[in-house]
Design a protein around this motif. Structure first.
Motif, PDB file in Angstrom:
ATOM      1  N   GLY A  92       0.821  -1.211   0.000  1.00  9.45           N
ATOM      2  CA  GLY A  92       0.000   0.000   0.000  1.00  9.45           C
ATOM      3  C   GLY A  92       0.851   1.255   0.000  1.00  9.45           C
ATOM      4  O   GLY A  92       0.543   2.228  -0.710  1.00  9.45           O
ATOM      5  N   ALA A  93       1.927   1.269   0.788  1.00  8.71           N
ATOM      6  CA  ALA A  93       2.819   2.425   0.824  1.00  8.71           C
ATOM      7  C   ALA A  93       3.475   2.653  -0.535  1.00  8.71           C
ATOM      8  O   ALA A  93       3.614   3.800  -0.991  1.00  8.71           O
ATOM      9  CB  ALA A  93       3.887   2.228   1.899  1.00  8.71           C
ATOM     10  N   ILE A  94       3.875   1.578  -1.194  1.00 11.41           N
ATOM     11  CA  ILE A  94       4.498   1.685  -2.510  1.00 11.41           C
ATOM     12  C   ILE A  94       3.497   2.204  -3.534  1.00 11.41           C
ATOM     13  O   ILE A  94       3.829   3.047  -4.390  1.00 11.41           O
ATOM     14  CB  ILE A  94       5.068   0.330  -2.953  1.00 11.41           C
ATOM     15  CG1 ILE A  94       6.228  -0.085  -2.045  1.00 11.41           C
ATOM     16  CG2 ILE A  94       5.509   0.366  -4.405  1.00 11.41           C
ATOM     17  CD1 ILE A  94       7.392   0.892  -2.018  1.00 11.41           C
ATOM     18  N   ASN A 121      10.150  -1.435  -6.629  1.00  8.52           N
ATOM     19  CA  ASN A 121      10.142  -0.487  -5.517  1.00  8.52           C
ATOM     20  C   ASN A 121      10.173  -1.187  -4.158  1.00  8.52           C
ATOM     21  O   ASN A 121      10.768  -0.672  -3.204  1.00  8.52           O
ATOM     22  CB  ASN A 121       8.926   0.432  -5.606  1.00  8.52           C
ATOM     23  CG  ASN A 121       9.091   1.513  -6.665  1.00  8.52           C
ATOM     24  OD1 ASN A 121      10.196   1.961  -6.940  1.00  8.52           O
ATOM     25  ND2 ASN A 121       7.989   1.926  -7.262  1.00  8.52           N
ATOM     26  N   LEU A 122       9.536  -2.329  -4.067  1.00 10.87           N
ATOM     27  CA  LEU A 122       9.607  -3.112  -2.821  1.00 10.87           C
ATOM     28  C   LEU A 122      11.036  -3.577  -2.556  1.00 10.87           C
ATOM     29  O   LEU A 122      11.478  -3.637  -1.396  1.00 10.87           O
ATOM     30  CB  LEU A 122       8.656  -4.304  -2.887  1.00 10.87           C
ATOM     31  CG  LEU A 122       7.168  -3.990  -2.705  1.00 10.87           C
ATOM     32  CD1 LEU A 122       6.319  -5.213  -3.038  1.00 10.87           C
ATOM     33  CD2 LEU A 122       6.875  -3.532  -1.280  1.00 10.87           C
ATOM     34  N   GLU A 123      11.763  -3.904  -3.625  1.00 14.80           N
ATOM     35  CA  GLU A 123      13.168  -4.277  -3.466  1.00 14.80           C
ATOM     36  C   GLU A 123      13.974  -3.091  -2.935  1.00 14.80           C
ATOM     37  O   GLU A 123      14.858  -3.259  -2.077  1.00 14.80           O
ATOM     38  CB  GLU A 123      13.740  -4.745  -4.804  1.00 14.80           C
ATOM     39  CG  GLU A 123      13.196  -6.095  -5.264  1.00 14.80           C
ATOM     40  CD  GLU A 123      13.672  -6.478  -6.653  1.00 14.80           C
ATOM     41  OE1 GLU A 123      14.482  -5.721  -7.244  1.00 14.80           O
ATOM     42  OE2 GLU A 123      13.251  -7.538  -7.145  1.00 14.80           O
ATOM     43  N   GLU A 124      13.673  -1.880  -3.438  1.00 16.15           N
ATOM     44  CA  GLU A 124      14.346  -0.674  -2.934  1.00 16.15           C
ATOM     45  C   GLU A 124      14.018  -0.445  -1.464  1.00 16.15           C
ATOM     46  O   GLU A 124      14.884  -0.064  -0.669  1.00 16.15           O
ATOM     47  CB  GLU A 124      13.937   0.546  -3.766  1.00 16.15           C
ATOM     48  CG  GLU A 124      14.537   0.594  -5.149  1.00 16.15           C
ATOM     49  CD  GLU A 124      16.053   0.737  -5.115  1.00 16.15           C
ATOM     50  OE1 GLU A 124      16.567   1.563  -4.334  1.00 16.15           O
ATOM     51  OE2 GLU A 124      16.727  -0.009  -5.855  1.00 16.15           O
ATOM     52  N   LEU A 125      12.754  -0.678  -1.106  1.00 20.54           N
ATOM     53  CA  LEU A 125      12.346  -0.518   0.290  1.00 20.54           C
ATOM     54  C   LEU A 125      13.105  -1.500   1.179  1.00 20.54           C
ATOM     55  O   LEU A 125      13.552  -1.137   2.277  1.00 20.54           O
ATOM     56  CB  LEU A 125      10.837  -0.742   0.421  1.00 20.54           C
ATOM     57  CG  LEU A 125      10.238  -0.581   1.822  1.00 20.54           C
ATOM     58  CD1 LEU A 125      10.437   0.831   2.348  1.00 20.54           C
ATOM     59  CD2 LEU A 125       8.750  -0.933   1.810  1.00 20.54           C
TER      60      LEU A 125
END
Length: 222
Positions: A92-94, A121-125
């Motif tokens: 949700g944040a992404i 983006n989840l990988e970056e997070l």
């Protein structure tokens, strides 16, 4: 499956609860909440408490509040971010960082989502993650991180000691959740249990219990 859900729940008669009409009108009359509580125009849920899920930032380390969810992905915060321990909330944040509406996180199947970009983006997070906080978060995590992704209870806990954590409201908006009370379909066989269920819900909506929602649970009363 809404048909299956209907078979498990008893319809709510709001006239059985004196305190129902004291629930804030912004919750009772907002389309998103009505949709959450009703199936085919029949009410099955009663709001009880809620909170926002947003970025909490360490004001001892950051001079300004993060203005966007994309701050969680910035290389400037490598190993200084603690995402939610429940993976679906991080999605949700992404989605918010990518410009999707807050509602997208609660109805992903109905959205035209670029899942490849979400995954990247989840990988970056994950690269920025000091660790995914669980309850209760460690003192070291709270001291070391620039930002946490969480809610009111986490903010209160993080400031129990000599810390200065604050709430950021990113430009893309925040996620909002509300807990509901529902009544099991099985009570229709027992009028006494149905009456007791309404009495319990009504009691939990009383001033005394809604004050406890805020003072003891650190959530937002309805």
């Amino acid at each position: 499956d809404q048909a299956q859900l209907k078979s498990l729940l008893h319809p709510i008669n709001i006239d059985e609860m004196q305190n129902y009409h004291r629930i804030d009108a912004s919750i009772r009359n907002t389309a998103a909440f009505i949709k959450m509580d009703e199936i085919d125009g029949v009410k099955y849920g009663v709001p009880y408490r809620g909170d926002i899920q947003t970025i909490l930032y360490n004001a001892k380390k950051l001079k300004e509040a993060p203005g966007s969810w994309n701050a969680l992905l910035s290389e400037a915060h490598r190993k200084k971010v603690s995402p939610f321990y429940q993976a679906e909330y991080n999605v949700g944040a992404i989605l918010l960082a990518m410009g999707y509406e807050p509602e997208a996180a609660y109805n992903m199947a109905a959205q035209n989502i670029d899942w490849e970009k979400v995954s990247k983006n989840l990988e970056e997070l994950a690269l920025n993650s000091y660790g995914f906080w669980d309850w209760p978060p460690s003192d070291k995590l709270i001291e070391e991180c620039d930002m946490l992704y969480g809610y009111g209870l986490l903010l209160r806990f993080s400031n129990l000691k000599d810390n200065n954590w604050q709430v950021a409201i990113p430009k893309e908006g925040v996620q909002l959740w509300v807990d509901d009370f529902c009544i099991s379909a099985g009570v229709k066989r027992s009028p006494e249990k149905l009456k007791a269920a309404y009495l319990f819900i009504d009691y939990m909506l009383s001033d005394a219990m809604q004050i406890k929602v805020y003072e003891d649970q650190y959530y937002i009363p309805v």
